[in-house]
Design a protein around this motif. Sequence first.
Motif, PDB file in Angstrom:
ATOM      1  N   LEU A 168      32.590  24.148  32.104  1.00 35.60           N
ATOM      2  CA  LEU A 168      31.796  22.845  32.498  1.00 35.60           C
ATOM      3  C   LEU A 168      31.382  21.602  31.273  1.00 35.60           C
ATOM      4  O   LEU A 168      31.946  20.538  31.470  1.00 35.60           O
ATOM      5  CB  LEU A 168      30.244  23.357  32.779  1.00 35.60           C
ATOM      6  CG  LEU A 168      29.378  21.992  33.556  1.00 35.60           C
ATOM      7  CD1 LEU A 168      29.798  21.429  34.655  1.00 35.60           C
ATOM      8  CD2 LEU A 168      27.838  22.743  33.271  1.00 35.60           C
ATOM      9  N   ASN A 169      31.167  22.655  29.771  1.00 36.71           N
ATOM     10  CA  ASN A 169      31.410  21.618  28.721  1.00 36.71           C
ATOM     11  C   ASN A 169      32.517  20.792  28.770  1.00 36.71           C
ATOM     12  O   ASN A 169      32.870  19.798  28.012  1.00 36.71           O
ATOM     13  CB  ASN A 169      30.362  21.862  27.878  1.00 36.71           C
ATOM     14  CG  ASN A 169      29.893  22.867  27.015  1.00 36.71           C
ATOM     15  OD1 ASN A 169      28.486  21.915  28.448  1.00 36.71           O
ATOM     16  ND2 ASN A 169      28.696  23.209  26.357  1.00 36.71           N
TER      17      ASN A 169
ATOM     18  N   VAL B 165      33.700  17.809  30.987  1.00 41.04           N
ATOM     19  CA  VAL B 165      32.585  16.624  30.873  1.00 41.04           C
ATOM     20  C   VAL B 165      33.438  16.016  29.600  1.00 41.04           C
ATOM     21  O   VAL B 165      33.548  14.861  29.580  1.00 41.04           O
ATOM     22  CB  VAL B 165      31.260  16.935  30.446  1.00 41.04           C
ATOM     23  CG1 VAL B 165      29.928  15.972  29.727  1.00 41.04           C
ATOM     24  CG2 VAL B 165      29.883  17.393  31.576  1.00 41.04           C
TER      25      VAL B 165
ATOM     26  N   MET C  74      34.945  12.665  29.329  1.00 36.67           N
ATOM     27  CA  MET C  74      34.845  11.061  29.170  1.00 36.67           C
ATOM     28  C   MET C  74      35.827  10.830  27.458  1.00 36.67           C
ATOM     29  O   MET C  74      36.582   9.526  27.877  1.00 36.67           O
ATOM     30  CB  MET C  74      34.057  11.879  27.787  1.00 36.67           C
ATOM     31  CG  MET C  74      32.443  11.563  28.666  1.00 36.67           C
ATOM     32  SD  MET C  74      31.444  12.015  27.509  1.00 36.67           S
ATOM     33  CE  MET C  74      29.224  12.010  28.418  1.00 36.67           C
TER      34      MET C  74
ATOM     35  N   ALA D 295      24.859  22.595  19.923  1.00 39.96           N
ATOM     36  CA  ALA D 295      23.709  22.110  21.125  1.00 39.96           C
ATOM     37  C   ALA D 295      22.728  22.792  20.182  1.00 39.96           C
ATOM     38  O   ALA D 295      21.056  22.544  20.533  1.00 39.96           O
ATOM     39  CB  ALA D 295      23.731  23.627  21.774  1.00 39.96           C
ATOM     40  N   ASN D 296      22.413  23.157  18.588  1.00 38.42           N
ATOM     41  CA  ASN D 296      21.297  23.389  18.223  1.00 38.42           C
ATOM     42  C   ASN D 296      21.079  22.071  17.119  1.00 38.42           C
ATOM     43  O   ASN D 296      22.042  21.293  16.766  1.00 38.42           O
ATOM     44  CB  ASN D 296      21.699  25.015  16.907  1.00 38.42           C
ATOM     45  CG  ASN D 296      22.306  25.977  17.747  1.00 38.42           C
ATOM     46  OD1 ASN D 296      21.386  26.203  18.697  1.00 38.42           O
ATOM     47  ND2 ASN D 296      23.159  26.685  17.588  1.00 38.42           N
TER      48      ASN D 296
ATOM     49  N   LYS E 263      25.959  18.637  21.356  1.00 36.75           N
ATOM     50  CA  LYS E 263      25.775  18.657  22.498  1.00 36.75           C
ATOM     51  C   LYS E 263      24.608  18.164  23.347  1.00 36.75           C
ATOM     52  O   LYS E 263      23.403  18.630  23.128  1.00 36.75           O
ATOM     53  CB  LYS E 263      26.212  20.087  23.125  1.00 36.75           C
ATOM     54  CG  LYS E 263      27.811  20.698  22.916  1.00 36.75           C
ATOM     55  CD  LYS E 263      28.646  21.057  23.256  1.00 36.75           C
ATOM     56  CE  LYS E 263      27.910  22.672  22.534  1.00 36.75           C
ATOM     57  NZ  LYS E 263      29.278  23.347  22.735  1.00 36.75           N
ATOM     58  N   PRO E 264      24.044  18.049  24.943  1.00 35.33           N
ATOM     59  CA  PRO E 264      25.924  17.221  25.794  1.00 35.33           C
ATOM     60  C   PRO E 264      26.313  15.930  25.015  1.00 35.33           C
ATOM     61  O   PRO E 264      25.092  15.482  24.546  1.00 35.33           O
ATOM     62  CB  PRO E 264      24.367  16.480  26.960  1.00 35.33           C
ATOM     63  CG  PRO E 264      23.616  16.729  26.529  1.00 35.33           C
ATOM     64  CD  PRO E 264      22.914  17.373  25.375  1.00 35.33           C
ATOM     65  N   LEU E 265      26.915  16.137  24.817  1.00 35.86           N
ATOM     66  CA  LEU E 265      27.965  14.551  24.240  1.00 35.86           C
ATOM     67  C   LEU E 265      27.525  13.354  24.397  1.00 35.86           C
ATOM     68  O   LEU E 265      27.401  13.069  25.935  1.00 35.86           O
ATOM     69  CB  LEU E 265      29.026  14.335  24.384  1.00 35.86           C
ATOM     70  CG  LEU E 265      30.212  15.687  23.404  1.00 35.86           C
ATOM     71  CD1 LEU E 265      32.202  15.558  23.416  1.00 35.86           C
ATOM     72  CD2 LEU E 265      30.338  15.991  21.781  1.00 35.86           C
ATOM     73  N   SER E 266      26.843  12.887  23.894  1.00 32.43           N
ATOM     74  CA  SER E 266      26.147  11.028  24.407  1.00 32.43           C
ATOM     75  C   SER E 266      27.673  10.459  23.956  1.00 32.43           C
ATOM     76  O   SER E 266      28.239  10.075  23.067  1.00 32.43           O
ATOM     77  CB  SER E 266      25.521  10.683  23.492  1.00 32.43           C
ATOM     78  OG  SER E 266      25.446   9.851  22.755  1.00 32.43           O
ATOM     79  N   LEU E 267      27.684   9.563  25.443  1.00 29.70           N
ATOM     80  CA  LEU E 267      29.141   8.933  25.172  1.00 29.70           C
ATOM     81  C   LEU E 267      29.044   7.778  24.157  1.00 29.70           C
ATOM     82  O   LEU E 267      30.127   7.110  23.156  1.00 29.70           O
ATOM     83  CB  LEU E 267      29.086   8.373  26.604  1.00 29.70           C
ATOM     84  CG  LEU E 267      30.500   6.879  26.839  1.00 29.70           C
ATOM     85  CD1 LEU E 267      31.828   7.955  26.912  1.00 29.70           C
ATOM     86  CD2 LEU E 267      30.437   6.387  28.701  1.00 29.70           C
TER      87      LEU E 267
END
Lengths: 120, 613
Positions: free
Chosen positions: B507-508, B511, B515, B577-578, B597-601
Amino acid sequence: MITDIVNIKYVNEFVSIAGKGPICEGIDMFLNSVEDYLGNCLSYFNKKGFEEAGKELHKIKGAASSIGLTRVSAKAKEIELELLKDRDTYGLNSRVMELREIILADTKELRNFVMTLSGM
Amino acid sequence: MNIYNTCEQKLKQWISRLYQKSVVYLSAVLGFFLTLFITVVHCVLGYFFNGIITVFDVIQPLCYGALLTPFIVFVFNQVFSDVENARTQVRDMKKSLAKTYVAMINQRDRNLTLTKDHEVLRGQKIKVEKQLEEQATFFSAIVDLTPDIIMYRDESGNIKGCNDNMLKLLGLTNAAQLVDLLKEDHELDDIFAKFDDILKLNKSDVTYESTINEVVYQMRKRPAVNAEGNLIGIMLYGHDITKLKYEQDLLEKTSRDKSNFISTLSHELRTPLNGIVGLSDILMQTGHFDGDDMRNLKAINVSAVTLGNIFNDVIDLNKFERQTFNVIYEKVKWRDFLDDFETLAHLMTEQKNLDFNFNVEGEVSEYLLLDPTRLRQILWNLTGNAIKFTKKGGITISVRQHMDGDSAELTFSITDTGIGIAKEEQEKIFGLYYQVEGTKQSTGTGIGLHVTRNLCQALNGSVRVESELGKGSTFTVSFTFKKTEHEIEKKEIKSSLRVLLVEDVDLNILVARTMLEKLGHKVFVAKTGQEAISLFKSEKIDLALLDMQLPDMTGFDVADVFVNELNCSVPLIALTANVINDRKEYEKHHIDGVMNKPLSLTKLVENLQKYQE
């Protein structure tokens, strides 16, 4: 409140650039893979592989946040930390059931929210 | 009396000699009369039977008498001599007995005295024993009454006793049970025996904390040493500090919560403030404003900057308290830094119509490695104070700089013509919340100079003050920073990057790939560390995004292989993610950037643009 469940800003941003398709695809992918993650998690836990079980929960946390499911991500993190802290004294089964219910409910909410957004 | 005794003794001697001689005489007389008696009897008997007395009847007995008399004398003498000896012996014995009797009497007297002394001592001993027993009872009661635990052992570690509370804590009834328990419960035994080796070695007290049955004890051990200096036992005293600990934790938590709250609040307030500062900067540079409008705009800008500094001080104070303060060194174009500082200081002095002088002496490298935020904060704090306490006159800032090898030595002197600081106050002003009494201007937070000094120490610098009351002050800060070279190699600007995405969660991947592709980049996906290494070898990659937790390796391991084995020179960006606590850890593995993470655009675009250039 949808804002407690979904990272609205993130989903909006994602949909604005990629459209609704990838995120809907992401939700399906998440639902497919999360069963494996949860199954692996319980299996590792029963074999006292707490670190490995924690890694499966960590994957759920990361995957959920990738599609903007903030509540699921937070819950997975919470269970991961509790598990690593309490180890064999931890009641994982009931927590996994709880997490599964949240996942089902929140992915439904997310899908509904995505549908309300404008875009392809 | 003496004459009498002498006479008596002489008389006795004379009698004794007489007695000795008389025995011989007496024996002789007895012999004579016996001879005479025999002669007479012989004559009578001769006459009676023969009717006549002859010469032979006389001579014959006389001859017998003459022969018998010496024998009789000898026998008598011998008998008397034996009797005399016996008498002498009896007399001597009597004397000896008398002496013995006297000695016995004396001994009896002495024994009586000793018995009396013994009785006295025995009485005293009983009294002392009673006192000791009473004291032992008192001590035992005190020891048992204390809510703390007490135990004592001999030098070999064998338990010799403990108080009631120790037994109660462990659910026991006597010390023997404690001995048995410690043989089985090694964990508990370890708690009691902790640091025994150190104690025996140093023969001094040791203190440590331990938890027994959810009760937290501060254990204190003391060696029992006899008069010869030999260890004879170990005393253990455990003071119950559970409540204290709880309260301490609560207090620390409250303090932490308070500091966190203030710090968070300051953070939150700083964000809109940055907007005010930035926008007012832009407005000032448009050239659309002049006169009062420009002055007001400058006032807005300076006020916002000042407020921002206060927030920075509060945040740093919190970090100092929590010991989480970190200096972040980065490459800074020194001239630009000085220009910014000069501009702001000028703006600040303008608000109070003060004269302003800014002098720079010497030259240093174009780029220096320093923490610009903290250095700016130090200089703003000192300049702000100088302006605050100066009504008329001016502010002079002198910068003296020179290179010493690779190091730039910098000294800033900020001089004002303000109220000055009394000699006795000059050290106190660096204390937390300290304000000079009686100054109308003392409306600050009282933390600025305290934070300034801490910041100076953190940057391995120093701050000092010279001041004269009523005439003004000079604050001088000095630092040494390393020079650094500016990377002048020009990179090819690419509109489309070939990005290696190393991520194991599908899923990552979906995404991030979506992007990146939407942003016009080509994406190569590796789901394991090994796949990443293979792809890196086979494809020409411009940038790599590395997940930190892969099934076979960590992101750090992958980065190490890229850099050390594959001579990677492309930017590496970690995905985690930490919470990012320590960027130095990433730098150690040659990872250029970290993204959450989650990656901000927005962040992704920012990072990609940075490396596209």
